[in-house]
Design a protein around this motif. Structure first.
Motif, PDB file in Angstrom:
ATOM      1  N   GLU A  67      48.717  30.429  14.712  1.00  0.00           N
ATOM      2  CA  GLU A  67      48.936  31.946  14.291  1.00  0.00           C
ATOM      3  C   GLU A  67      50.211  32.431  14.243  1.00  0.00           C
ATOM      4  N   LEU A  68      51.056  31.671  14.890  1.00  0.00           N
ATOM      5  CA  LEU A  68      52.841  32.157  14.849  1.00  0.00           C
ATOM      6  C   LEU A  68      53.751  31.149  14.183  1.00  0.00           C
ATOM      7  N   GLN A  73      67.300  29.791  15.008  1.00  0.00           N
ATOM      8  CA  GLN A  73      68.655  29.505  14.822  1.00  0.00           C
ATOM      9  C   GLN A  73      69.259  28.885  16.185  1.00  0.00           C
ATOM     10  N   VAL A  74      69.613  27.837  16.204  1.00  0.00           N
ATOM     11  CA  VAL A  74      70.069  27.143  17.722  1.00  0.00           C
ATOM     12  C   VAL A  74      71.670  26.874  17.844  1.00  0.00           C
ATOM     13  N   SER A  75      72.423  27.579  18.727  1.00  0.00           N
ATOM     14  CA  SER A  75      73.646  27.232  18.615  1.00  0.00           C
ATOM     15  C   SER A  75      73.891  26.255  20.030  1.00  0.00           C
ATOM     16  N   LEU A 114      55.833  26.180  14.661  1.00  0.00           N
ATOM     17  CA  LEU A 114      54.665  26.617  14.390  1.00  0.00           C
ATOM     18  C   LEU A 114      54.117  26.632  16.060  1.00  0.00           C
ATOM     19  N   ALA A 115      53.418  27.739  16.347  1.00  0.00           N
ATOM     20  CA  ALA A 115      52.815  27.737  17.509  1.00  0.00           C
ATOM     21  C   ALA A 115      51.387  28.531  17.448  1.00  0.00           C
ATOM     22  N   GLN A 116      50.486  28.020  18.277  1.00  0.00           N
ATOM     23  CA  GLN A 116      49.251  28.826  18.468  1.00  0.00           C
ATOM     24  C   GLN A 116      49.063  30.147  18.749  1.00  0.00           C
ATOM     25  N   SER A 117      50.185  30.575  19.374  1.00  0.00           N
ATOM     26  CA  SER A 117      50.070  31.966  20.004  1.00  0.00           C
ATOM     27  C   SER A 117      51.491  32.599  20.441  1.00  0.00           C
ATOM     28  N   LEU A 118      51.819  33.791  20.636  1.00  0.00           N
ATOM     29  CA  LEU A 118      53.034  34.076  21.409  1.00  0.00           C
ATOM     30  C   LEU A 118      53.113  33.543  22.577  1.00  0.00           C
ATOM     31  N   ASN A 141      63.341  34.199  14.588  1.00  0.00           N
ATOM     32  CA  ASN A 141      62.873  35.115  13.298  1.00  0.00           C
ATOM     33  C   ASN A 141      61.527  34.815  13.201  1.00  0.00           C
ATOM     34  N   ILE A 142      60.536  35.651  13.570  1.00  0.00           N
ATOM     35  CA  ILE A 142      59.092  35.460  13.480  1.00  0.00           C
ATOM     36  C   ILE A 142      58.857  36.016  12.088  1.00  0.00           C
ATOM     37  N   VAL A 143      57.957  34.921  11.398  1.00  0.00           N
ATOM     38  CA  VAL A 143      57.636  35.430  10.113  1.00  0.00           C
ATOM     39  C   VAL A 143      56.424  36.430  10.268  1.00  0.00           C
ATOM     40  N   LEU A 144      56.459  37.527   9.445  1.00  0.00           N
ATOM     41  CA  LEU A 144      55.699  38.473   9.505  1.00  0.00           C
ATOM     42  C   LEU A 144      54.478  38.299   8.322  1.00  0.00           C
TER      43      LEU A 144
END
Length: 162
Positions: A67-68, A73-75, A114-118, A141-144
């Motif tokens: 769902e998420l 971005q990784v520094s 991609l993750a199943q939840s927050l 940056n979470i995709v809305l």
């Protein structure tokens, strides 16, 4: 790799296959107005030339419980030996990362996650990403909403090199 010159028929074959990867050779030949044997010859040549890398199914991530979606971005800290190699190796092991890119700009990497939840995403960030060797900073940056995705590669006829 040098771009391969494609004619209009090759482009039509590729366009159809990008949208309908399971189409039979007979249906493909009919769609692009070729005989089945000529179509198959062209298809095999496109595969041999590496224009067609592989065939795969596109899965619905929501139906599978993801769902998420996030772009992260990784520094990195540059003062550690082999920081890039170590991070790249770690990224390849994480199933949550479905795309990873070395980028220009203020950060070193852009990860598609991609993750199943927050909670799943939070666990990934805290137990895997932040603990990876050399990670200094991350910005999520979470995709809305997705406006366009997986459009394939633009297939255009290239003029022969002169």
């Amino acid at each position: 790799m040098t771009a391969i010159s494609l004619d209009a028929t090759d482009c039509r074959i590729l366009s159809v296959l990008q949208n309908e990867g399971r189409i039979s050779n007979l249906d493909l030949a009919e769609r692009i107005s070729l005989s089945p044997s000529a179509c198959l010859r062209r298809l095999r040549l496109l595969e041999e030339q590496g224009v067609i890398e592989r065939y795969r199914a596109c899965l619905n991530r929501e139906a599978l419980g993801f769902e998420l979606e996030a772009f992260v971005q990784v520094s990195m800290r540059n003062d550690q030996a082999n920081w890039h190699e170590r991070f790249a190796e770690a990224v390849r092991e994480w199933p949550e990362v479905v795309g990873a890119f070395v980028v220009t700009g203020e950060t070193h990497y852009l990860l598609h996650v991609l993750a199943q939840s927050l909670k799943h995403y939070s666990d990934f960030v805290l137990t895997k990403l932040y603990k990876a060797p050399g990670v200094m900073d991350i910005r999520s940056n979470i995709v809305l909403q997705t406006l366009k995705e997986d459009a394939g590669v633009p297939v255009i006829v290239r003029e022969a090199q002169r």
